[in-house]
Design a protein around this motif. Structure first.
Motif, PDB file in Angstrom:
ATOM      1  N   MET A   1      37.430  47.872  30.841  1.00 39.56           N
ATOM      2  CA  MET A   1      38.349  48.430  31.780  1.00 39.56           C
ATOM      3  C   MET A   1      38.968  47.276  32.579  1.00 39.56           C
ATOM      4  N   ARG A   2      40.251  47.412  32.852  1.00 39.79           N
ATOM      5  CA  ARG A   2      40.942  46.381  33.610  1.00 39.79           C
ATOM      6  C   ARG A   2      41.467  46.987  34.907  1.00 39.79           C
ATOM      7  N   LEU A   3      41.233  46.286  36.008  1.00 41.06           N
ATOM      8  CA  LEU A   3      41.716  46.687  37.326  1.00 41.06           C
ATOM      9  C   LEU A   3      42.539  45.548  37.891  1.00 41.06           C
ATOM     10  N   VAL A   4      43.610  45.873  38.590  1.00 42.27           N
ATOM     11  CA  VAL A   4      44.422  44.855  39.237  1.00 42.27           C
ATOM     12  C   VAL A   4      44.606  45.273  40.695  1.00 42.27           C
ATOM     13  N   HIS A   5      44.259  44.372  41.605  1.00 44.65           N
ATOM     14  CA  HIS A   5      44.418  44.609  43.043  1.00 44.65           C
ATOM     15  C   HIS A   5      45.089  43.387  43.657  1.00 44.65           C
ATOM     16  N   ARG A   6      45.780  43.616  44.764  1.00 42.14           N
ATOM     17  CA  ARG A   6      46.414  42.517  45.506  1.00 42.14           C
ATOM     18  C   ARG A   6      45.814  42.473  46.904  1.00 42.14           C
ATOM     19  N   VAL A   7      45.507  41.257  47.359  1.00 39.79           N
ATOM     20  CA  VAL A   7      45.023  41.059  48.725  1.00 39.79           C
ATOM     21  C   VAL A   7      45.806  39.920  49.363  1.00 39.79           C
ATOM     22  N   ARG A   8      45.884  39.965  50.679  1.00 38.42           N
ATOM     23  CA  ARG A   8      46.454  38.851  51.439  1.00 38.42           C
ATOM     24  C   ARG A   8      45.306  38.194  52.202  1.00 38.42           C
ATOM     25  N   LEU A   9      44.993  36.973  51.813  1.00 46.68           N
ATOM     26  CA  LEU A   9      43.923  36.242  52.488  1.00 46.68           C
ATOM     27  C   LEU A   9      44.399  35.793  53.863  1.00 46.68           C
ATOM     28  N   ASP A  10      43.522  35.828  54.840  1.00 39.57           N
ATOM     29  CA  ASP A  10      43.835  35.242  56.134  1.00 39.57           C
ATOM     30  C   ASP A  10      43.849  33.727  55.978  1.00 39.57           C
ATOM     31  N   ALA A  11      44.507  33.053  56.894  1.00 42.60           N
ATOM     32  CA  ALA A  11      44.666  31.594  56.829  1.00 42.60           C
ATOM     33  C   ALA A  11      43.325  30.907  56.583  1.00 42.60           C
ATOM     34  N   GLY A  12      43.318  30.002  55.621  1.00 43.83           N
ATOM     35  CA  GLY A  12      42.120  29.229  55.319  1.00 43.83           C
ATOM     36  C   GLY A  12      41.076  29.967  54.509  1.00 43.83           C
ATOM     37  N   GLY A  13      41.396  31.169  54.039  1.00 52.44           N
ATOM     38  CA  GLY A  13      40.426  31.955  53.281  1.00 52.44           C
ATOM     39  C   GLY A  13      40.126  31.353  51.919  1.00 52.44           C
ATOM     40  N   ASP A  14      38.933  31.592  51.448  1.00 49.57           N
ATOM     41  CA  ASP A  14      38.470  31.119  50.146  1.00 49.57           C
ATOM     42  C   ASP A  14      38.991  32.070  49.072  1.00 49.57           C
ATOM     43  N   THR A  15      39.773  31.565  48.136  1.00 46.90           N
ATOM     44  CA  THR A  15      40.350  32.423  47.098  1.00 46.90           C
ATOM     45  C   THR A  15      39.294  33.046  46.175  1.00 46.90           C
ATOM     46  N   ALA A  16      38.094  32.507  46.166  1.00 48.92           N
ATOM     47  CA  ALA A  16      37.020  33.081  45.353  1.00 48.92           C
ATOM     48  C   ALA A  16      36.296  34.223  46.069  1.00 48.92           C
ATOM     49  N   ALA A  17      36.527  34.372  47.360  1.00 51.58           N
ATOM     50  CA  ALA A  17      35.780  35.347  48.151  1.00 51.58           C
ATOM     51  C   ALA A  17      35.973  36.795  47.691  1.00 51.58           C
ATOM     52  N   PRO A  18      37.190  37.265  47.439  1.00 50.64           N
ATOM     53  CA  PRO A  18      37.308  38.648  46.969  1.00 50.64           C
ATOM     54  C   PRO A  18      36.569  38.897  45.642  1.00 50.64           C
ATOM     55  N   GLY A  19      36.554  37.917  44.766  1.00 52.48           N
ATOM     56  CA  GLY A  19      35.786  38.042  43.532  1.00 52.48           C
ATOM     57  C   GLY A  19      34.298  38.153  43.818  1.00 52.48           C
ATOM     58  N   GLY A  20      33.825  37.432  44.815  1.00 54.91           N
ATOM     59  CA  GLY A  20      32.429  37.549  45.235  1.00 54.91           C
ATOM     60  C   GLY A  20      32.127  38.935  45.776  1.00 54.91           C
ATOM     61  N   ALA A  21      33.092  39.508  46.488  1.00 53.20           N
ATOM     62  CA  ALA A  21      32.923  40.870  47.005  1.00 53.20           C
ATOM     63  C   ALA A  21      32.833  41.869  45.856  1.00 53.20           C
ATOM     64  N   VAL A  22      33.633  41.664  44.823  1.00 53.78           N
ATOM     65  CA  VAL A  22      33.585  42.537  43.643  1.00 53.78           C
ATOM     66  C   VAL A  22      32.211  42.426  42.980  1.00 53.78           C
ATOM     67  N   THR A  23      31.721  41.209  42.801  1.00 57.04           N
ATOM     68  CA  THR A  23      30.400  41.030  42.200  1.00 57.04           C
ATOM     69  C   THR A  23      29.325  41.683  43.051  1.00 57.04           C
ATOM     70  N   GLY A  24      29.419  41.518  44.368  1.00 56.08           N
ATOM     71  CA  GLY A  24      28.462  42.174  45.255  1.00 56.08           C
ATOM     72  C   GLY A  24      28.474  43.686  45.104  1.00 56.08           C
ATOM     73  N   ALA A  25      29.664  44.248  44.967  1.00 53.51           N
ATOM     74  CA  ALA A  25      29.792  45.700  44.825  1.00 53.51           C
ATOM     75  C   ALA A  25      29.207  46.196  43.506  1.00 53.51           C
ATOM     76  N   LEU A  26      29.360  45.400  42.467  1.00 54.38           N
ATOM     77  CA  LEU A  26      28.897  45.830  41.144  1.00 54.38           C
ATOM     78  C   LEU A  26      27.454  45.447  40.850  1.00 54.38           C
ATOM     79  N   CYS A  27      26.960  44.393  41.501  1.00 52.05           N
ATOM     80  CA  CYS A  27      25.627  43.876  41.165  1.00 52.05           C
ATOM     81  C   CYS A  27      24.659  43.849  42.346  1.00 52.05           C
ATOM     82  N   GLY A  28      25.128  44.201  43.527  1.00 48.66           N
ATOM     83  CA  GLY A  28      24.272  44.169  44.712  1.00 48.66           C
ATOM     84  C   GLY A  28      24.418  42.889  45.508  1.00 48.66           C
ATOM     85  N   HIS A  29      24.767  41.790  44.854  1.00 46.83           N
ATOM     86  CA  HIS A  29      24.967  40.490  45.511  1.00 46.83           C
ATOM     87  C   HIS A  29      25.583  39.561  44.485  1.00 46.83           C
ATOM     88  N   TRP A  30      26.365  38.581  44.953  1.00 47.05           N
ATOM     89  CA  TRP A  30      26.976  37.668  43.976  1.00 47.05           C
ATOM     90  C   TRP A  30      25.936  36.778  43.322  1.00 47.05           C
TER      91      TRP A  30
END
Length: 94
Positions: free
Chosen positions: A1-30
């Motif tokens: 399954m493929r999902l596409v979402h768009r986010v606007r990071l706040d200044a200085g945000g880590d571009t890997a962070a939303p992916g970490g949130a996805v992993t946390g949601a699917l696995c309990g923690h990155w």
């Protein structure tokens, strides 16, 4: 399954962070032991002032609604603290 979402990071945000949130949601923690319940990958592409998250999840059809809800909720939460204790925030673009 493929999902596409768009986010606007706040200044200085880590571009890997939303992916970490996805992993946390699917696995309990990155950072988790053993294989992922739903193997997945997240590719983040900067485009037009936003970060486009291209998420691929391997899950049975019966789990698709649950996976979609978990991913959407994690991204809607709009924040995560990474392993370096750095907090990244973002806004989910609807």
């Amino acid at each position: 399954m493929r999902l596409v979402h768009r986010v606007r990071l706040d200044a200085g945000g880590d571009t890997a962070a939303p992916g970490g949130a996805v992993t946390g949601a699917l696995c309990g923690h990155w950072k988790h032991d053993g294989p992922c319940r739903w193997p997945h990958s997240t590719r983040a592409i900067e485009r037009g002032g936003a970060l486009v998250l291209d998420i691929t999840v391997d899950c049975p059809p019966a789990d698709e609604d649950d996976v979609r809800r978990r991913v959407a909720a994690a991204l809607a939460a709009g924040e995560i603290t990474g392993p370096d204790d750095r907090r990244t925030t973002w806004e989910l673009v609807r």
